[in-house]
Design a protein around this motif. Sequence first.
Motif, short mmCIF file in Angstrom:
data_model
loop_
_atom_site.label_atom_id
_atom_site.label_comp_id
_atom_site.label_asym_id
_atom_site.label_seq_id
_atom_site.Cartn_x
_atom_site.Cartn_y
_atom_site.Cartn_z
N LYS A 194 18.20 94.54 19.65
CA LYS A 194 19.52 94.42 19.05
C LYS A 194 20.59 95.18 19.82
O LYS A 194 21.74 95.22 19.40
N GLY A 195 20.22 95.82 20.91
CA GLY A 195 21.23 96.48 21.73
C GLY A 195 21.66 97.84 21.23
O GLY A 195 22.70 98.35 21.64
N LYS A 196 20.88 98.47 20.33
CA LYS A 196 21.27 99.80 19.87
C LYS A 196 21.15 100.83 20.98
O LYS A 196 21.93 101.76 21.08
N TYR A 234 15.38 98.16 18.30
CA TYR A 234 16.56 98.84 18.86
C TYR A 234 16.93 98.23 20.20
O TYR A 234 18.08 98.01 20.52
N GLN A 259 20.26 114.48 15.42
CA GLN A 259 19.54 113.21 15.50
C GLN A 259 18.44 113.16 14.45
O GLN A 259 18.21 112.17 13.78
N MET A 289 19.82 112.67 11.00
CA MET A 289 20.28 111.29 10.81
C MET A 289 19.10 110.34 10.67
O MET A 289 19.12 109.45 9.83
N ARG A 336 21.66 100.17 24.07
CA ARG A 336 22.77 99.95 24.99
C ARG A 336 24.01 100.69 24.52
O ARG A 336 24.75 101.26 25.31
N ARG A 337 24.24 100.66 23.21
CA ARG A 337 25.40 101.36 22.68
C ARG A 337 25.28 102.86 22.95
O ARG A 337 26.27 103.53 23.25
N LEU A 338 24.04 103.38 22.84
CA LEU A 338 23.83 104.80 23.13
C LEU A 338 24.00 105.08 24.62
O LEU A 338 24.47 106.13 25.01
N ALA A 339 23.60 104.08 25.44
CA ALA A 339 23.59 104.31 26.88
C ALA A 339 24.99 104.49 27.45
O ALA A 339 25.15 105.05 28.53
N VAL A 340 26.04 104.02 26.75
CA VAL A 340 27.39 104.20 27.27
C VAL A 340 28.02 105.50 26.76
O VAL A 340 29.17 105.78 27.04
N PHE A 379 17.76 111.54 21.92
CA PHE A 379 17.63 110.54 20.85
C PHE A 379 16.15 110.32 20.50
O PHE A 379 15.76 110.34 19.35
N LEU A 386 18.46 107.84 7.50
CA LEU A 386 18.29 106.40 7.63
C LEU A 386 16.93 105.98 7.07
O LEU A 386 16.80 104.96 6.39
#
Lengths: 306, 354
Positions: B190-192, B187, B8, B11, B194-198, B206, B15
């Motif tokens: 924009k739902g970033k 984050y 993490q 990355m 949420r994508r991690l949460a699944v 993170f 970024l």
Amino acid sequence: MSELALRIHGLRKAFPKVVAVAGVDLEVARGEVFGLLGPNGAGKTTTLEMIEGLTVPDAGEIEILGQSWKRDGQQIRARIGVQLQSTSLFNKITVREALDLYGTYYPKARSTAELLDLVQLNDKAEAYHITLSGGQQQRLALALALVNDPELVFLDEPTTGLDPQARRGLWDVVRRMKAEGRTVLLTTHYMDEAEALCDRLAIMDHGQVIASGTPASLIAQLAIPSVVELTFDGAAPDPAAFSARLGETVEHRSDLWEIPTRDPKGLLPRILEIAEAAGVPYQQIHIRRATLEDVFLHQTGRSLRD
Amino acid sequence: MVMMIWRQFVMEWKLYSRDRMAMFWTFAFPVAMLLGFGVIFRGGGGPKLSIVYVEPAAPSPRDAALLKAMDEVQLKVMPLAPAEAEARWGRGETAAEVLADGEGYRLRLNSYLMAQGGAAAGLVNQAWLMAQARLNGAPEPKRIPVSVESPGGRKASNYAAFLLPGLLGLNLMSIGLFSVGMVNVSYREKGKFRRLAVTPLPKWIFLLGQVLQRLTISLAQALVLMTVGWLAFGIQNQGSYLDLLVVMVFGTACFMSFGFALSSFAETSESYAAIANLLFFPLMLLSGVYFTLDSAPRWLQHAVTALPLSPFLTTLRAVFNDGSGLAGHGLALAIVGAWALGAFLLAVRRFRWA
């Protein structure tokens, strides 16, 4: 091992201003492609998010691959693949990096090369996420949903906003998922998509399932299996007088008339005759079999895209 | 586990390094501030004050004596013909002008620019006293000798040395409020998350990766600023590096927690930016980043010492500029620590993923 990939019972969720899901029961068998249909605001996404563990239900049971969120959250996450309605990634992460990174989140991961092949993003592997087209971003989102070789895949409106060619491409990927033995639960508001992809489906409206079954059985349940369509060049005129002379219901769409019927063969000559006599300025006339769109219209009295 | 955090972290760095705006604000902007202000105030004092001198039709010995004395008191004299001087005054560019008036002179000060005009007027008066003494044949007036020293007595440092710790503090605050707080609001928006949460990735991994990356940025930033300060102005840390590190860790913990806590109060990036700027600018102006608050009201001076940035900068300057130990700065560090702890607890309590 349970034969069901998913079993939900009595699922409810209310938000401060609206009851989004008002008691939903669903069963999805392993290996099945199951579609959740409905117009915007029908409660599809909220239902999906409760199943995915993103939203806590007010009431109801969810059993995924024989496990429950309360006890086995981390195990479920490792076994499912999720494509959210809009997948937001970092702007300046490359396609390859995103697939590599998400792979590290899981106990087992498919190779990035294999996933790039699957969604045909090989030539975009080094491109930043922000530079991808809408269809490419959706394909990446799909690849990310498959990164852990999931048994059960959730796709929330996977083809919304895509051009027809990109939609076909996504359909192929979904068909391959099925061929690989995965269970797929997808939401859509495209009837042709549901007919093309789904083994079974449930139609939702106002937070409830109003009909479910195979696409063929849903259409067969409809009392009126055919529709005669008259198309016009521009806006269709008011069909009231025509309807009265014909003695049948004529649905007025923006640029066409639809006449649902059980007996298209018998009705067609009369339609031609009356239209000729009344000077109806139609362009074309054809008969089509009823679709899921008509099922939905019949069940809810409104169109899916409304 | 360590491997996941490391991935993490790497990355986040990738970024961050690709975000040109972030890189600019993190590295180029503070260096430009240091070089810019450091050069302008290199002499230790402010830039020379200027005065418009309205030229008389026929210069007298009196005028010559005043001009000579004004030059001696370090005023930048701009001689202009009456018409030109009047035009310049009319455009509002003149802070102060001096013009002959009967037996003596008259000073005309711009009401908008009294800080410069008032100081220039003082120097003109001083010059005029000297000129009069000379014209009257009195003994040459004596001046009070001036010595410039740093408050800690360690080294006669210049303004750049005062500014450098101020910029270090400002950077920490900006990383906390913007690189941590703003980023997490976006984050969430924009739902970033949420994508991690699944995924099965524990969310704290993170966040820890992110926090560690921000820590190394602030460290890298401090090193860059200190190196530029040393090369351009010969500024060096006068205290122990361990003390310096302790102070920096207190500040970093404080402002990062602050960013996390604040991010839980805003739904959108826009509303967060409004809140963050509302805090950032007053804290920057009132906490002694660029100048001290000597002339501010007493209550204000006391009030800012209770806010986190001011005690942090006081301690940082004591260590960095004057080589002081931490012993005498317990209260200041405690205030910073209390803010860090309070913000951290608030963040833990309120932080939301979606």
